[in-house]
Design an enzyme around this catalytic site. Structure first.
Site, PDB file in Angstrom:
ATOM      1  N   HIS A 186      -5.719   8.507  -1.477  1.00 40.01           N
ATOM      2  CA  HIS A 186      -4.784   7.597  -0.794  1.00 40.01           C
ATOM      3  C   HIS A 186      -5.522   6.326  -0.341  1.00 40.01           C
ATOM      4  O   HIS A 186      -5.094   5.209  -0.635  1.00 40.01           O
ATOM      5  CB  HIS A 186      -4.148   8.338   0.387  1.00 40.01           C
ATOM      6  CG  HIS A 186      -3.184   7.525   1.194  1.00 40.01           C
ATOM      7  ND1 HIS A 186      -1.815   7.653   1.091  1.00 40.01           N
ATOM      8  CD2 HIS A 186      -3.390   6.563   2.123  1.00 40.01           C
ATOM      9  CE1 HIS A 186      -1.233   6.802   1.914  1.00 40.01           C
ATOM     10  NE2 HIS A 186      -2.157   6.129   2.567  1.00 40.01           N
ATOM     11  N   GLU A 187      -6.649   6.513   0.325  1.00 42.46           N
ATOM     12  CA  GLU A 187      -7.395   5.337   0.821  1.00 42.46           C
ATOM     13  C   GLU A 187      -8.002   4.550  -0.337  1.00 42.46           C
ATOM     14  O   GLU A 187      -8.033   3.312  -0.309  1.00 42.46           O
ATOM     15  CB  GLU A 187      -8.485   5.752   1.815  1.00 42.46           C
ATOM     16  CG  GLU A 187      -8.021   6.578   3.022  1.00 42.46           C
ATOM     17  CD  GLU A 187      -6.766   6.055   3.694  1.00 42.46           C
ATOM     18  OE1 GLU A 187      -6.507   4.831   3.647  1.00 42.46           O
ATOM     19  OE2 GLU A 187      -6.014   6.864   4.264  1.00 42.46           O
ATOM     20  N   HIS A 190      -5.338   2.193  -1.610  1.00 43.70           N
ATOM     21  CA  HIS A 190      -5.221   0.950  -0.830  1.00 43.70           C
ATOM     22  C   HIS A 190      -6.381   0.009  -1.178  1.00 43.70           C
ATOM     23  O   HIS A 190      -6.188  -1.180  -1.418  1.00 43.70           O
ATOM     24  CB  HIS A 190      -5.332   1.227   0.673  1.00 43.70           C
ATOM     25  CG  HIS A 190      -4.132   1.860   1.306  1.00 43.70           C
ATOM     26  ND1 HIS A 190      -2.856   1.359   1.178  1.00 43.70           N
ATOM     27  CD2 HIS A 190      -4.013   2.943   2.132  1.00 43.70           C
ATOM     28  CE1 HIS A 190      -2.024   2.112   1.879  1.00 43.70           C
ATOM     29  NE2 HIS A 190      -2.696   3.081   2.474  1.00 43.70           N
ATOM     30  N   ASP A 264       2.530   3.325   6.313  1.00 43.71           N
ATOM     31  CA  ASP A 264       2.489   2.270   5.292  1.00 43.71           C
ATOM     32  C   ASP A 264       3.901   1.790   4.959  1.00 43.71           C
ATOM     33  O   ASP A 264       4.138   0.586   4.794  1.00 43.71           O
ATOM     34  CB  ASP A 264       1.859   2.799   3.992  1.00 43.71           C
ATOM     35  CG  ASP A 264       0.429   3.277   4.198  1.00 43.71           C
ATOM     36  OD1 ASP A 264      -0.230   2.797   5.142  1.00 43.71           O
ATOM     37  OD2 ASP A 264      -0.027   4.119   3.394  1.00 43.71           O
TER      38      ASP A 264
HETATM   39  C1  NHX Z   1       0.553  14.754   9.225  1.00 42.93           C
HETATM   40  N1  NHX Z   1      -0.869  12.828   9.497  1.00 42.93           N
HETATM   41  O1  NHX Z   1       1.409  14.184   9.851  1.00 42.93           O
HETATM   42  C2  NHX Z   1      -0.855  14.232   9.264  1.00 42.93           C
HETATM   43  C3  NHX Z   1      -1.627  14.901  10.369  1.00 42.93           C
HETATM   44  C4  NHX Z   1      -1.519   9.892   3.848  1.00 42.93           C
HETATM   45  C5  NHX Z   1      -3.913  10.506   3.879  1.00 42.93           C
HETATM   46  N2  NHX Z   1       0.799  15.785   8.511  1.00 42.93           N
HETATM   47  O2  NHX Z   1      -1.644   5.543   5.451  1.00 42.93           O
HETATM   48  O3  NHX Z   1      -2.910   9.724   8.148  1.00 42.93           O
HETATM   49  O4  NHX Z   1      -0.166  12.292   7.448  1.00 42.93           O
HETATM   50  O5  NHX Z   1      -3.968   4.656   4.662  1.00 42.93           O
HETATM   51  C6  NHX Z   1       0.262   4.399  12.204  1.00 42.93           C
HETATM   52  C7  NHX Z   1      -0.994   4.992  12.226  1.00 42.93           C
HETATM   53  C8  NHX Z   1       2.109   8.259  10.079  1.00 42.93           C
HETATM   54  C9  NHX Z   1       1.339   5.054  11.660  1.00 42.93           C
HETATM   55  C10 NHX Z   1      -1.145   6.265  11.706  1.00 42.93           C
HETATM   56  C11 NHX Z   1       2.256   7.005  10.594  1.00 42.93           C
HETATM   57  C12 NHX Z   1      -0.214   8.209  10.662  1.00 42.93           C
HETATM   58  C13 NHX Z   1      -2.561   7.051   7.026  1.00 42.93           C
HETATM   59  C14 NHX Z   1       0.816  10.245   9.601  1.00 42.93           C
HETATM   60  C15 NHX Z   1      -3.132   8.807   5.421  1.00 42.93           C
HETATM   61  N3  NHX Z   1      -3.817   5.562   5.630  1.00 42.93           N
HETATM   62  N4  NHX Z   1      -0.734   9.665   7.875  1.00 42.93           N
HETATM   63  C16 NHX Z   1      -2.626   6.000   5.969  1.00 42.93           C
HETATM   64  C17 NHX Z   1      -1.952   9.324   7.536  1.00 42.93           C
HETATM   65  C18 NHX Z   1      -0.495  11.971   8.543  1.00 42.93           C
HETATM   66  C19 NHX Z   1       0.882   8.868  10.116  1.00 42.93           C
HETATM   67  C20 NHX Z   1       1.186   6.319  11.138  1.00 42.93           C
HETATM   68  C21 NHX Z   1      -0.050   6.938  11.169  1.00 42.93           C
HETATM   69  C22 NHX Z   1      -2.747  10.058   4.722  1.00 42.93           C
HETATM   70  C23 NHX Z   1      -2.097   8.351   6.404  1.00 42.93           C
HETATM   71  C24 NHX Z   1      -0.486  10.532   8.973  1.00 42.93           C
HETATM   72 ZN    ZN Z   2      -2.005   4.578   3.791  1.00 44.13          ZN
END
Ligand code: NHX
Ligand code: ZN
Length: 409
Positions: A186-187, A190, A264
């Site tokens: 994923h990262e 980006h 995102d």
């Molecule tokens: C979950 N968290 O909810 C887990 C713990 C897709 C690899 N099952 O896009 O961490 O999935 O590029 C602002 C900041 C949603 C808004 C952080 C909305 C985190 C972050 C949920 C990476 N990096 N998603 C990303 C991620 C997640 C989330 C947010 C946020 C992942 C993604 C969180």
């Molecule tokens: Zn992301």
């Protein structure tokens, strides 16, 4: 309360010439009749008293009244009428020079290591207010203390910046290999779209160490403070924001796409909507304002609201927003499919080292490999790239990858 306002002006008259400074004037000076219920009688009386005192011009000669607020939009119009405050001075967020000087003030209070460069920190903190910078210095000092250091070094400032902007690192969070792999791709998605979008800000670093609510993130660093935001960069930011989700889909398949991209998606949707409804970036809709920023709701949140329009227009707007997102998804997919080898290389490097600097990512994309001096393995604090510091606007609330928002809006 009203009686204390009266007392204050009596004091002032006795001490004239003098300055009366009222901080956070919106607390008493809020638009009368705003908010829920019947309003607040006491507050209204306080404001009335203040207005009366300010009208007593001759009696109050030699008294200068200065008031400050972050919300001039919610003030009662009576406060702003001629004869009340003679001047309005807008104080914007500090620019790089201002931030350097503000940092110097706060840094006087802590013992600094010789490697600390206020200019570098100022460069990496666009959009920070004075209070944010004070907090940054404080966090860095706390980190140094926790690490048993006698002086605060640049590495503490780097880490403090990451913490302030993106939340606390959660190194102990247990992630399965599959989750780590998903996060790495994923990262990497980006990062790779960003590398191939010329208008994107350069990457500062990418990491799969969880921080705040995010499992991983890509941070970008503007080359200087941005005051304007252009169409090419908006399109680049849309494509970069889709890059994470697209990488998941390419590598793991349609059915294995995760819910994690919600941040995102939220970011991209807001950007695309602003482009169409506020910034005149849709050829079909033209340079018209279709949405108005509402000043305040009763809790102080701002909201945008559609201006009056036909159902047909509303539908066209929705389709234009949809089209921007779809196009950027396609662009990201094109880039990542074309450079799938680089995507694997980046994801594998992230799995191995957890954090990569922008320079390392560039090198990896160019040469297929990168050099890292031995002994500097997987330590994010060990890779602040030369001269660079942190991105803009990557705060917790703003999204998982540090994206520039137009400042000063
Ligand atoms: C979950 N968290 O909810 C887990 C713990 C897709 C690899 N099952 O896009 O961490 O999935 O590029 C602002 C900041 C949603 C808004 C952080 C909305 C985190 C972050 C949920 C990476 N990096 N998603 C990303 C991620 C997640 C989330 C947010 C946020 C992942 C993604 C969180
Ligand atoms: Zn992301």
């Amino acid at each position: 309360g009203a009686s204390r306002v009266r007392d204050m002006f009596e004091q002032a008259k006795k001490n004239a010439p003098c300055i009366v400074f009222i901080d956070e004037i919106d607390a008493v000076g809020r638009h009368r009749g705003a908010g829920l219920g019947n309003g607040n009688d006491e507050r209204e009386q306080t404001l009335n008293q203040l207005l009366v005192e300010m009208d007593g011009f001759e009696a109050n000669e030699g008294i200068i009244i200065i008031a400050a607020t972050n919300r001039p939009d919610v003030l009662d119009p009576a406060l702003l009428r001629p004869g009340r405050f003679d001047r309005q001075v807008v104080v914007p967020r500090p620019d790089i020079e201002g931030r350097e000087k503000i940092l110097a003030v706060h840094m006087k209070k802590v013992p600094l290591a010789p490697d600390v460069n206020a200019r570098t920190i100022a460069r990496g903190t666009p959009g920070f207010s004075g209070a944010d910078l004070a907090n940054l210095v404080n966090e860095a000092a706390l980190m140094a203390a926790r690490r048993g250091k006698r002086m605060v070094a640049m590495s503490e400032f780097e880490d403090a910046k990451d913490k302030v902007m993106m939340g606390t690192e959660r190194k102990s969070m247990v992630m399965t290999e599959d989750e780590k792999k998903m996060t790495a791709y994923h990262e990497a998605g980006h990062a790779l779209v960003s590398v191939h979008e010329p208008a994107s800000d350069p990457i500062h670093k990418a990491t799969i160490i969880p921080r705040g609510r995010a499992l991983g993130m890509v941070m970008r660093l503007p080359e200087r403070d941005n005051y304007s935001y252009h169409r090419d960069k908006m399109h680049a930011n849309l494509a970069v924001s889709m890059g994470g989700r697209v990488a998941e889909e390419i590598i793991f398949g349609y059915d294995k796409v995760s819910s994690g991209a919600s941040g995102d998606i939220q970011y991209a949707t807001k950007l695309a909507r602003d482009m169409v409804t506020q910034w005149g970036m849709s050829d079909l809709m033209g340079p018209l304002q279709y949405e108005e920023e509402q000043g305040e709701t009763f809790l102080g949140y701002s909201q945008s609201q559609r201006v009056h329009m036909s159902d047909e227009t509303a539908k066209k707007i929705d389709l234009e927003i949809r089209k921007l997102i779809d196009d950027s998804y396609d662009r990201a997919k094109h880039v990542l499919t074309k450079h799938e080898k680089q995507l694997h290389a980046l994801a594998n490097a992230l799995l191995e080292y957890e954090t990569l600097s922008g320079d390392e990512i560039d090198e990896l994309v160019e040469k297929g490999k990168f050099d890292r001096p031995d002994g500097e393995v997987a330590k994010p604090t060990a890779v602040p790239s030369a001269g660079a510091s942190i991105p803009k606007a990557g705060r917790n609330k703003k999204g998982p990858f540090g994206d520039p928002k137009p400042q000063g809006a």
